[in-house]
Design an enzyme around this catalytic site. Structure first.
Site, PDB file in Angstrom:
ATOM      1  N   LYS A 123       0.852  -1.194   0.000  1.00  0.00           N
ATOM      2  CA  LYS A 123       0.000   0.000   0.000  1.00  0.00           C
ATOM      3  C   LYS A 123       0.879   1.231   0.000  1.00  0.00           C
ATOM      4  O   LYS A 123       2.021   1.185   0.463  1.00  0.00           O
ATOM      5  CB  LYS A 123      -0.879   0.009   1.259  1.00  0.00           C
TER       6      LYS A 123
HETATM    7  N1  GLU Z   1      -7.443   0.084  -3.032  1.00  0.00           N
HETATM    8  C1  GLU Z   1      -8.188  -1.126  -3.252  1.00  0.00           C
HETATM    9  C2  GLU Z   1      -8.192  -1.998  -2.012  1.00  0.00           C
HETATM   10  O1  GLU Z   1      -8.016  -1.524  -0.915  1.00  0.00           O
HETATM   11  C3  GLU Z   1      -7.744  -1.846  -4.517  1.00  0.00           C
HETATM   12  C4  GLU Z   1      -6.312  -2.255  -4.543  1.00  0.00           C
HETATM   13  C5  GLU Z   1      -5.856  -2.789  -5.912  1.00  0.00           C
HETATM   14  O2  GLU Z   1      -6.655  -2.878  -6.837  1.00  0.00           O
HETATM   15  O3  GLU Z   1      -4.679  -3.123  -6.004  1.00  0.00           O
HETATM   16  O4  GLU Z   1      -8.454  -3.173  -2.068  1.00  0.00           O
END
Ligand code: GLU
Length: 437
Positions: A123
């Site tokens: 993240k």
């Molecule tokens: N931000 C989204 C999540 O928390 C998607 C992450 C992604 O598609 O890599 O799952």
């Protein structure tokens, strides 16, 4: 010299983070504690889950429109790369901090393993109030941040995607910056891109669709009919609005919606399409005329059958968990429920479908996008939606059966069952790979 006072002990001995008791990282650690007794011989590797593999903190300087030089703090955390490249979004928010990004990265590891995607967890984030920046400033910020985290990202290393306050345009800038730096157009370095640049049909609404699919499956299991079900939604961004739309199509009534601009309520049900138009025009649900406004805290007392927290972490406290009326909680957001609240909800017979499966629709279609980019062959929207539906139904079935093997969800919450499935996958992969050197 004055030493700063440290009120909380460092979490499991990590010297660089001092989370408060209800902070996301501590919430995550307590969720891991709960799964520990179920890991058997794999618990030998469990410490792996309690520390991120890598944390990168970067300084992001940009020249503002008025000529000032502003500095922002950016992060990219790779929690686990055991099952594949890092995968997870990038969030722009004034409250983003390292400890939060660590938790969000860890939840991505669990989520990706729970759905059996061939990814680890990562993240990123920038501590910024994006609404205060011009489009030009936002572009500079995104490009410089992408360059700074270029050490870690890549289509086989770590693949960012949208999260809170980032979207397809931000992904286009990230893709372009990375491609310029490596000298080749590399669409697979990020997902959630615009369709013209290797994006996937169905990606924008995928997270909300996943919330709906999980909700439909869970509701059936507790004999809660969707026809006529009263639904309350917190957060009306990408996730909350798409989920609300699908629940309304299935015959549900969206009785209350809350976002950072206000809380609106209508017993007979809000018209989702009209509310979306209002949000497009004004930037939030506050002031929507076809509904009554109410105090933010009263949102938690609204009579409803289904509650969808689809905003930020830590929203469902033990106290709110005592008050809320829903029989089913669908976590569209990451980390919306505190551990103490989890116990209250289970004790009251409220079924919680946890974030790590409930909002996995987004990353699942991100995976489809990544696969499509590699094969340069693009699928129809129907195909995307059908595959998404199938994968989530199967994953939830497996999680449900795991809880059943432990006496049902009142004994083992679906959160612990999801963690059990995911941690088993991550740690058995870890064991098979072995330690290097
Ligand atoms: N931000 C989204 C999540 O928390 C998607 C992450 C992604 O598609 O890599 O799952």
């Amino acid at each position: 010299m004055c030493t700063p006072e440290i009120t909380e002990p460092p979490a499991n001995g990590l010297s660089y983070v001092h989370p408060g008791p209800d902070s996301p990282w501590n919430t995550y650690l307590r969720q891991i504690d709960r799964v520990m007794p179920h890991l058997g011989r794999l618990s030998r590797w469990a410490e792996t889950l309690r520390r991120p593999k890598r944390c990168l903190i970067v300084d992001v300087p940009i020249e503002m429109d008025d000529g000032r030089i502003a500095h922002f703090e950016g992060y990219r955390v790779q929690h686990s790369l055991t099952r594949g490249p890092g995968k997870g979004g990038v969030r722009y928010h004034p409250d983003v901090r390292l400890e939060e990004v660590m938790a969000l990265a860890a939840w991505m590891s669990i989520k990706n393993a729970a759905v059996n995607l061939p990814f680890g967890g990562a993240k990123g984030g920038i501590r910024v109030a994006p609404r205060e920046l011009s489009l030009k400033e936002l572009e500079k910020l995104t490009r410089r941040y992408t360059s700074e985290i270029g050490l870690l990202i890549g289509p086989q290393q770590d693949i960012p995607a949208p999260d809170v306050n980032t979207n397809a345009q931000v992904m286009a800038w990230m893709m372009d910056t990375y491609s310029m730096n490596v000298g080749a157009t590399t669409t697979g370095v990020v997902t959630g891109k615009p369709l013209q640049l290797g994006g996937s049909l169905g990606r924008v609404k995928a997270t909300g669709r996943g919330v709906f699919v999980c909700g439909r499956e869970a509701a059936r299991r507790i004999a809660l009919p969707l026809e006529g079900a009263r639904v309350a939604v917190q957060g009306f961004g990408n996730v909350g609005s798409a989920a609300a739309e699908l629940f309304q199509q299935a015959g549900g009534r969206i009785v209350a919606v809350q976002d950072h601009t206000g809380t609106v309520w209508r017993e007979a049900g809000l018209e989702v399409a009209e509310l979306m138009l209002h949000v497009q025009r004004t930037g939030g649900v506050g002031g929507f005329r076809a509904a009554q406004g109410m105090e933010a805290e009263a949102f938690w007392d609204v009579p409803c059958d289904v509650l969808i927290p689809a905003a930020l972490e830590g929203q469902i406290t033990a106290e709110r968990a005592q008050r809320l009326h829903a029989r089913l909680v669908l976590e569209g957001a990451n980390g919306p429920t505190l551990p103490a609240a989890d116990d209250v909800l289970t004790g009251r017979g409220v079924l919680v479908v946890p974030d790590v499966i409930c909002n996995a629709g987004g990353v699942t279609v991100s995976y489809f996008e990544w696969v499509q980019d590699f094969s340069s062959f693009f699928w129809s929207e129907d195909e995307v939606n059908q595959r998404l539906d199938r994968i989530l139904v199967q994953a939830l079935q497996h999680i449900w059966e795991t809880a059943e093997q432990h006496g049902g969800w009142r004994q083992m919450s679906l959160r612990t069952a999801t963690f059990a499935v995911a941690c088993e996958r991550i740690l058995s992969a870890r064991e098979m790979r072995g330690l290097y050197p």
